[in-house]
Design an enzyme around this catalytic site. Structure first.
Site, mmCIF file in Angstrom:
data_model
loop_
_atom_site.group_PDB
_atom_site.id
_atom_site.type_symbol
_atom_site.label_atom_id
_atom_site.label_comp_id
_atom_site.label_asym_id
_atom_site.label_seq_id
_atom_site.Cartn_x
_atom_site.Cartn_y
_atom_site.Cartn_z
ATOM 1 N NE ARG A 276 1.157 3.190 12.964
ATOM 2 C CZ ARG A 276 0.307 4.062 13.502
ATOM 3 N NH1 ARG A 276 0.760 5.009 14.294
ATOM 4 N NH2 ARG A 276 -0.985 3.984 13.231
ATOM 5 C CE LYS B 50 -2.272 1.887 3.546
ATOM 6 N NZ LYS B 50 -2.217 3.362 3.470
ATOM 7 C CG ASP C 117 -10.918 18.602 -4.965
ATOM 8 O OD1 ASP C 117 -11.824 19.468 -5.101
ATOM 9 O OD2 ASP C 117 -9.716 18.891 -4.912
ATOM 10 C CB THR D 231 -9.241 2.823 11.605
ATOM 11 O OG1 THR D 231 -8.208 3.186 10.690
ATOM 12 C CG2 THR D 231 -10.072 1.748 10.991
ATOM 13 C CE LYS E 198 -7.276 7.089 4.001
ATOM 14 N NZ LYS E 198 -5.958 6.551 4.087
ATOM 15 C CG ASP F 84 -4.732 4.767 1.585
ATOM 16 O OD1 ASP F 84 -5.892 5.085 1.241
ATOM 17 O OD2 ASP F 84 -4.402 4.590 2.778
ATOM 18 C CB THR G 104 -10.926 18.146 -8.898
ATOM 19 O OG1 THR G 104 -11.265 19.483 -9.246
ATOM 20 C CG2 THR G 104 -9.473 18.090 -8.470
#
Ligand code: C5P
Length: 243
Positions: free
Chosen positions: A215, A34, A65, A124, A62, A60, A69
């Site tokens: 992580r 990712k 807009d 999350t 995200k 990713d 766009t």
């Protein structure tokens, strides 16, 4: 639809050198990569094309807009060869529908498979109190279900939601849409920003198709072993063999 890996590892690192090193560390494992905001802004989107030559990449992005766009950004994204791309469901149904149409048209023109469009519901990292501060007087699970329905009706191929909401979202959208869950934690982590978490096995058992893990893998002393452990737990919960 292109196949989705059971586990995506978030390459949340600040430069291409570290991203390539992590990709090499995970090579041969059936995990997708990712690429998120930190890496794409640090390196430029060409790294997506490079990584996608070898394995599935989830961009990713995200996106959030106005529909025009996002539709135009989707044209450029479709040429990178990613397996999937994210947009915020909060951008609305028209934005998602136009993104989906642009991805399909631009990928066809480039002779590529269109990336799956995954709609992010409620991050999350947001707790119920965080949503209240934003003026949303709904529990995160209700908000996620509402946005998931909207996204699927607009043509999104799948939804990104917290593992704690997967079961409710699955019940709302049915078996077809892909459900991808970040906030996956093999064990409790102190001082983390993720608020609505679950173990890999619990997320899969609740109905997730694929997990995003950052992580717990990237910060582990042995990232390859950590990724293998997540994969084994996810596979066991999915009813397959363990790695
Ligand atoms: O390190 P950690 O496992 O928390 O990483 C989770 C990854 O998933 C991050 O790259 C984050 O940007 C992403 N993500 C998320 N929540 C969402 C959508 C994506 O945490 N709703």
């Amino acid at each position: 639809m292109p196949p989705m890996p059971l586990v995506w590892c978030a390459l949340d690192v600040p430069d291409a050198r570290r991203a390539r090193a992590l990709a090499r560390t995970l090579s041969g494992l059936p995990v997708g990569l990712k690429v998120g905001l930190e890496l794409v802004y640090a390196t430029g989107p060409a790294l997506v094309r490079e990584l996608a030559a070898d394995r599935p990449v989830l961009l990713d992005a995200k996106l959030h807009d106005i529909p025009q766009t996002v539709a135009r950004a989707a044209v450029a994204i479709a040429r990178l060869g990613a397996t999937a791309v994210t947009a915020h469901a909060l951008g609305g149904g028209e934005m998602l529908a136009r993104a989906r149409a642009s991805l399909a048209a631009a990928a066809a023109e480039a002779g590529l498979r269109p990336p799956l469009l995954l709609a992010v519901t409620i991050l999350t990292s947001h707790s119920e109190e965080d949503l209240a501060r934003l003026g949303w007087d709904r529990a995160p699970a209700d908000a996620a279900v509402h946005l998931a329905r909207l996204a699927v009706e607009a043509g999104a191929d799948g939804v990104v939601c917290a593992p704690t909401e997967v079961a409710a979202v699955r019940a709302a959208v049915g078996a077809g849409p892909l459900l991808v869950t970040p906030g996956v934690r093999p064990a409790a982590v102190a001082g983390d920003d993720q608020r609505r978490t679950a173990t890999p096995a619990a997320a899969i058992a609740a109905g997730a198709d694929s997990l995003v893990v950052g992580r717990p893998v990237t910060a582990a002393p042995d990232p390859r072993a950590a990724a293998q452990a997540v994969l084994a737990a996810a596979r066991a919960a999915a009813g397959g063999e363990t790695a």
